[in-house]
Design a protein around this motif. Sequence first.
Motif, PDB file in Angstrom:
ATOM      1  N   GLU A 229       0.913  -1.252  -0.126  1.00  0.00           N
ATOM      2  CA  GLU A 229      -0.075  -0.009  -0.004  1.00  0.00           C
ATOM      3  C   GLU A 229       1.005   1.241  -0.164  1.00  0.00           C
ATOM      4  OE1 GLU A 229      -4.098   0.354   2.041  1.00  0.00           O
ATOM      5  OE2 GLU A 229      -3.120  -1.240   3.215  1.00  0.00           O
ATOM      6  N   ILE A 230       0.356   2.539  -0.555  1.00  0.00           N
ATOM      7  CA  ILE A 230       0.887   3.707  -0.500  1.00  0.00           C
ATOM      8  C   ILE A 230       0.088   4.546   0.319  1.00  0.00           C
ATOM      9  CG2 ILE A 230       1.477   5.730  -1.879  1.00  0.00           C
ATOM     10  CD1 ILE A 230       1.976   3.991  -4.400  1.00  0.00           C
ATOM     11  N   GLY A 231       0.824   5.394   1.170  1.00  0.00           N
ATOM     12  CA  GLY A 231      -0.157   6.159   2.069  1.00  0.00           C
ATOM     13  C   GLY A 231       0.315   7.694   2.076  1.00  0.00           C
ATOM     14  N   VAL A 232      -0.227   8.560   2.461  1.00  0.00           N
ATOM     15  CA  VAL A 232       0.091  10.148   2.577  1.00  0.00           C
ATOM     16  C   VAL A 232      -0.434  10.575   3.920  1.00  0.00           C
ATOM     17  CG1 VAL A 232      -0.067  12.240   1.448  1.00  0.00           C
ATOM     18  CG2 VAL A 232       0.171  10.251  -0.085  1.00  0.00           C
ATOM     19  N   TYR A 233       0.562  11.455   4.627  1.00  0.00           N
ATOM     20  CA  TYR A 233      -0.106  12.415   5.430  1.00  0.00           C
ATOM     21  C   TYR A 233       0.817  13.418   5.462  1.00  0.00           C
ATOM     22  CZ  TYR A 233       2.772   9.310   8.914  1.00  0.00           C
ATOM     23  OH  TYR A 233       3.702   8.498   9.602  1.00  0.00           O
ATOM     24  N   ALA A 234       0.371  14.645   4.820  1.00  0.00           N
ATOM     25  CA  ALA A 234       1.204  15.781   4.834  1.00  0.00           C
ATOM     26  C   ALA A 234       1.112  16.652   5.884  1.00  0.00           C
ATOM     27  CB  ALA A 234       0.760  16.465   3.383  1.00  0.00           C
ATOM     28  N   ASN A 235       1.896  17.859   5.879  1.00  0.00           N
ATOM     29  CA  ASN A 235       1.800  18.927   7.191  1.00  0.00           C
ATOM     30  C   ASN A 235       1.169  19.892   6.479  1.00  0.00           C
ATOM     31  OD1 ASN A 235       3.783  20.224   5.781  1.00  0.00           O
ATOM     32  ND2 ASN A 235       5.432  19.175   6.862  1.00  0.00           N
ATOM     33  N   ASN A 236       0.706  20.696   7.663  1.00  0.00           N
ATOM     34  CA  ASN A 236       0.584  22.206   7.479  1.00  0.00           C
ATOM     35  C   ASN A 236       1.396  23.189   7.445  1.00  0.00           C
ATOM     36  OD1 ASN A 236      -1.558  24.006   6.833  1.00  0.00           O
ATOM     37  ND2 ASN A 236      -2.784  23.608   8.647  1.00  0.00           N
ATOM     38  N   PHE A 237       2.685  22.883   7.410  1.00  0.00           N
ATOM     39  CA  PHE A 237       3.660  23.881   7.528  1.00  0.00           C
ATOM     40  C   PHE A 237       4.080  24.712   6.429  1.00  0.00           C
ATOM     41  CE2 PHE A 237       6.016  20.968  10.942  1.00  0.00           C
ATOM     42  CZ  PHE A 237       4.910  21.426  12.101  1.00  0.00           C
ATOM     43  N   ALA A 238       4.716  25.464   6.664  1.00  0.00           N
ATOM     44  CA  ALA A 238       5.614  26.032   5.219  1.00  0.00           C
ATOM     45  C   ALA A 238       6.754  25.418   5.017  1.00  0.00           C
ATOM     46  CB  ALA A 238       5.915  27.460   5.906  1.00  0.00           C
ATOM     47  N   PRO A 239       7.348  25.491   3.808  1.00  0.00           N
ATOM     48  CA  PRO A 239       8.323  24.510   3.418  1.00  0.00           C
ATOM     49  C   PRO A 239       9.661  24.788   4.635  1.00  0.00           C
ATOM     50  CG  PRO A 239       7.686  25.815   1.561  1.00  0.00           C
ATOM     51  CD  PRO A 239       6.990  26.256   2.587  1.00  0.00           C
ATOM     52  N   ILE A 240      10.221  23.402   4.749  1.00  0.00           N
ATOM     53  CA  ILE A 240      11.011  23.344   5.863  1.00  0.00           C
ATOM     54  C   ILE A 240      12.473  23.493   5.220  1.00  0.00           C
ATOM     55  CG2 ILE A 240      12.151  21.833   7.362  1.00  0.00           C
ATOM     56  CD1 ILE A 240       9.073  20.423   7.764  1.00  0.00           C
TER      57      ILE A 240
END
Length: 299
Positions: A229-240
Amino acid sequence: MNRLTILDGGMGRELKEIGAPFSQPLWSAQALIEAPQFVTLAHQHFIDAGAELIITNSYACVPFHLGEKGFAEKGFELAELSGKLAQSVASAAKRPVAVAGAIPPPFGSYRPDLFKAEQAKPIVQTLYDAQAPYVDLWIVETLCSLEEFNAIHDVLKESDKPCYYAFSLSDATSSTAMLRSGQAVSDAIKLAVQSDAAAVLFNCSVPEVMEQAIIDAKQVLRELDSSIEIGVYANNFAPISSEHEANDTLQCMRELSPEDYLVYAKRWYELGATIIGGCCGIGPKHIQALSEWKLSLSR
């Protein structure tokens, strides 16, 4: 319709939002130490929002946050507590909720240059031993290099539970998805397949870079005839940036609404992601939007 699992959101920011004791460098571990009822409440908020898989609050149970002395004295105890709390909330839920034991970066997030393989292994082993009785699967979070993957896999390969590996991406968009180390996502996927990973995910990066990572991952999985499986959980940040100092300040947030996040999530699902949730700054309202969308898919 492809199956879809709704993951929870960012524990640290949710703890801060609900008034838990929260400061650097302890970060999300402070609630475990001083007020674990807030950890229970944060898990409950995500389950109430529709999360089907929650992650233990062990991300800050490492020397980077606790200090060497604090980790030696309380690292096992706090990681164990994170597993107990998550299992307790999941067990009381009115529908099935699985628990993932978190294995975080031992030497700080987003800094593959600081990783030391031999020193990492006993830290990972402690987190593994502490959480093992309470979790249904493992999720290695915010992997930034192939070297990190290899060192942590050396510990997890002994487990009979599914192992998910979540890679953190460079926040710069390009035609080829890259880890924060500059190594190609395609090479990371090959390693994961060879290591019998149950899933590969992309986490704690801006939503804009996730699409290319899924595309690159799917291509490798097709070539290797793999169905993981492939999963995604992105952040709510400005680029790091590559010089980020995780214990100095809280990362700058952006204004990404649940509706905004759902637009990205729908695209990830179309491309083949079957586990979707959120990382830092993605709260229960975002997860609720994902859950309601999932329900609409079956109508």
